[in-house]
Design a protein around this motif. Structure first.
Motif, PDB file in Angstrom:
ATOM      1  N   SER A  53      -2.731  -1.941  -6.864  1.00  0.00           N
ATOM      2  CA  SER A  53      -2.665  -1.704  -8.305  1.00  0.00           C
ATOM      3  C   SER A  53      -3.826  -0.863  -8.822  1.00  0.00           C
ATOM      4  N   ASN A  54      -4.937  -0.804  -8.096  1.00  0.00           N
ATOM      5  CA  ASN A  54      -6.061   0.031  -8.516  1.00  0.00           C
ATOM      6  C   ASN A  54      -5.601   1.492  -8.572  1.00  0.00           C
ATOM      7  N   TRP A 108      -5.736   4.021  -5.577  1.00  0.00           N
ATOM      8  CA  TRP A 108      -4.751   4.061  -4.486  1.00  0.00           C
ATOM      9  C   TRP A 108      -3.747   5.200  -4.700  1.00  0.00           C
ATOM     10  N   THR A 133      -6.322  -3.362   2.081  1.00  0.00           N
ATOM     11  CA  THR A 133      -6.950  -4.164   1.030  1.00  0.00           C
ATOM     12  C   THR A 133      -7.785  -5.305   1.593  1.00  0.00           C
ATOM     13  N   ASP A 136     -11.352  -1.773  -4.993  1.00  0.00           N
ATOM     14  CA  ASP A 136     -11.774  -2.829  -5.925  1.00  0.00           C
ATOM     15  C   ASP A 136     -13.085  -3.457  -5.457  1.00  0.00           C
ATOM     16  N   GLU A 169     -16.041  -0.844  -5.653  1.00  0.00           N
ATOM     17  CA  GLU A 169     -16.463  -0.634  -7.043  1.00  0.00           C
ATOM     18  C   GLU A 169     -17.266  -1.826  -7.558  1.00  0.00           C
TER      19      GLU A 169
END
Length: 597
Positions: free
Chosen positions: A110-111, A114, A166, A174, A177
């Protein structure tokens, strides 16, 4: 030197300090794993023969139909090369952009990076190409028994889920970051969470799903007022405080599953099934099972029926002065309530006026998603485990259930807790999910071998309590509530067993949602609806095709059915009786006992 340069230097220094702390914590982690007590290997993976059979089937297909196999391989190669060329072409043009992406949406990705960042997008697309290739290879396997095919499909899916980008720090934007944003503090917090979970479980990795400090049984969870009015070595009997002046004469006795605690039916006031029933004018009794330790190794299904179900029924009758009571059995307790009703039929005991079964399996001819774990190699491992430990420990079952939904219940929570340093949420349902119970060794063996594997309750009868019990003996009025997306007790499988009971009065309901949410579905939430069809002689698909969908919870519909079985109204009862003094306040003592490790 500018202020901006000073700030950058301070951030870099703090980041380096935190990374050094990560190394120190890593040594602590290694120490824990060095002294870890390993779980039996045969509880971690299937017998090697399964993979050998799959490999044999694959190579046999290669010999017999090489074009088909090569077609799948060439499709992957073509996609991979084109993907690489597209990415390279953009780089040569000086475009810092991702190539065209036609892969399906996936909540793990969902980031926005991607989709937009060439590095992360390349990883995502290639991972999904590889996953699709593995799935296609498994789908095309011939020459395997259906159960072997199903198991290969399950374990290949586990490998696919485990290898997602992931799940790794260097390939999860995610996580990266968050690490930069917090100057590496998120990595420190994550390692602390990981080490804490390992230390709590003797080196076994069980991802904590809820903030355990946020709940206390009897304070902000399991708070419906009542008293314990009976206790034996198997259970405490809870009688709940009436909220109406008048109640139905026929009392209601609820048997929750002993794999988990009863308070799934009393998480909080707003969704408490127990409180709602009391408000409808029922005299509500609930069994709160003991969380067994190793001294219960020889306790089997016989004891759960005799000292559990029959004893509870006897005591509720004695307390209320009624000759008959209504009963509810949830999940495995519903299965055992069926066994108990068969035994009572053979003994001429008419103490049960009606029975309601929540997400209850009685016919195990199709083992559904549990097929991978109900074959001899795994059950042999469980038999060895209970021979050594005396019980099937709770965390083994919890782990098995979690991997049926690994992305939601294992990898997703692990990423947030261990890689991003987040505290697990204060979520009552997830807290309950982690507060499990072990199973006595003999009981676990009987349930897995005789009911799940051999399906004896349907096929010829199961010998318990000195009798041969068969499902066809069940002849009291029954109502079954199942759940449309239940992956533990699929509604069609529940329906198949429900049809085999010989009750002249049958009601069958399918609630929307799953094993828990479909049952714990208070009318006030106006969330999930339900399906009804009075013709229970139809095949499952025909039943659903002809069913009527009703908005809202199934609770009020069931209340109308139950009230018709519950007699006249009388003045609300006092707690216990002269021979059943109040022992303590609800929720009692058994519910607070933690599972044996």
């Amino acid at each position: 030197m500018t202020t901006k340069e000073n700030d950058a230097g301070e951030h870099l220094e703090l980041l380096n300090e935190n990374l050094a702390r990560v190394e120190q914590l890593s040594h602590r982690l290694i120490e824990i794993m060095t002294h870890r007590k390993s779980l039996r290997k045969d509880l971690n993976s299937p017998d090697n023969e399964l993979f050998m059979n799959a490999a044999s089937a694959y190579w046999q297909e290669m010999v017999n139909n090489p074009g088909k196999v090569l077609e799948n391989q060439l499709e992957l190669w073509s996609k991979s090369v084109k993907h690489f060329v597209d990415a390279q072409h953009l780089l040569v043009q000086g475009q810092n952009a991702a190539p065209q992406d036609e892969t399906p949406s996936d909540p793990r990705f969902s980031n926005p990076l991607w989709q937009t960042h060439p590095y992360f997008n390349f990883l995502k697309q290639q991972y999904l190409f590889n996953a699709q290739a593995i799935e296609s290879a498994v789908d095309d396997l011939d020459g395997l028994e259906p159960k072997e095919k199903q198991r290969i499909d399950y374990f290949s899916r586990q490998i696919i889920d485990m290898m997602a980008p992931t799940n790794f720090l260097g390939t999860n934007p995610d996580v990266l970051e968050k690490a930069v944003e917090t100057d590496g503090q998120s990595l420190i917090d994550g390692l602390e969470n990981l080490i804490s979970d390992l230390e709590a479980n003797d080196g076994e990795l069980i991802v904590r799903l809820a903030d355990e400090e946020a709940f206390e049984i009897g304070r902000n969870i399991a708070t419906a007022p009542g008293k314990v009015v009976f206790r034996n070595r198997m259970f405490e009997l809870l009688q709940f405080t009436p909220t109406t002046k008048m109640v139905h004469a026929v009392p209601l006795l609820i048997f929750p599953p002993w794999i988990n605690k009863y308070y799934i039916l009393d998480l909080k006031e707003s969704n408490s099934f127990i409180r709602w029933l009391v408000d409808q004018g029922y005299s509500v009794f609930v069994v709160s099972w003991i969380n067994p330790d190793r001294s219960y190794a020889a306790v089997g299904m016989d004891e759960y029926i005799d000292e559990g179900f029959l004893s509870a029924i006897t005591e509720v009758k004695a307390i209320t002065g009624q000759k008959q009571i209504n009963t509810v059995g949830y999940c495995i307790a519903g299965t055992t309530l069926n066994l108990t009703l068969s035994l009572m039929k053979q003994r001429g005991d008419t103490s049960v006026k009606s029975a309601t079964f929540l997400t209850t399996l009685t016919d195990f001819s199709d083992q559904g998603e549990f097929t991978p774990f109900l074959q001899d190699d795994f059950i042999d491992g469980i038999d060895d485990e209970i021979a050594e430990e005396g019980l099937l420990r709770s965390f083994i079952m919890q782990r098995t259930f979690s991997f049926l939904r690994s992305n939601d219940l294992v990898y997703g929570p692990a990423i947030k807790s261990y890689m991003m340093g987040q505290t697990p949420p204060a979520f009552d349902l997830l807290y309950w999910n982690g507060d499990g119970s072990g199973l006595p060794g003999k009981m676990a063996h009987q349930y897995l071998r005789q009911l799940c594997q051999k399906n004896e309750f349907v096929d010829g009868g199961i010998k318990l309590c000195g009798e041969t019990l068969v499902l066809a003996d069940v002849d009291v009025p029954i109502c079954a509530v199942t759940c449309e997306t239940d992956h533990i007790a699929r509604w069609k499988d529940c329906y198949k067993g429900f049809q085999k009971a010989q009750s002249p009065s049958k009601t069958f309901i399918v609630s929307e949602s799953g094993h828990i949410a479909g049952i714990v579905n208070p009318p006030s939430k106006k969330k999930y609806g339900h399906y009804i069809n009075s013709d229970t002689g139809l095949e499952a698909d025909e039943w659903m095709h002809g069913a009527t969908f009703e908005d809202g919870s199934w609770w009020p519909r069931w209340d109308k059915w139950l009230s018709s079985q519950s007699g006249e109204e009388i003045v609300a009862r006092e707690f216990g009786s002269a021979k059943h003094p109040v022992l303590c306040d609800a929720p009692g003592t058994y519910v607070k006992v933690k599972a044996t490790r």
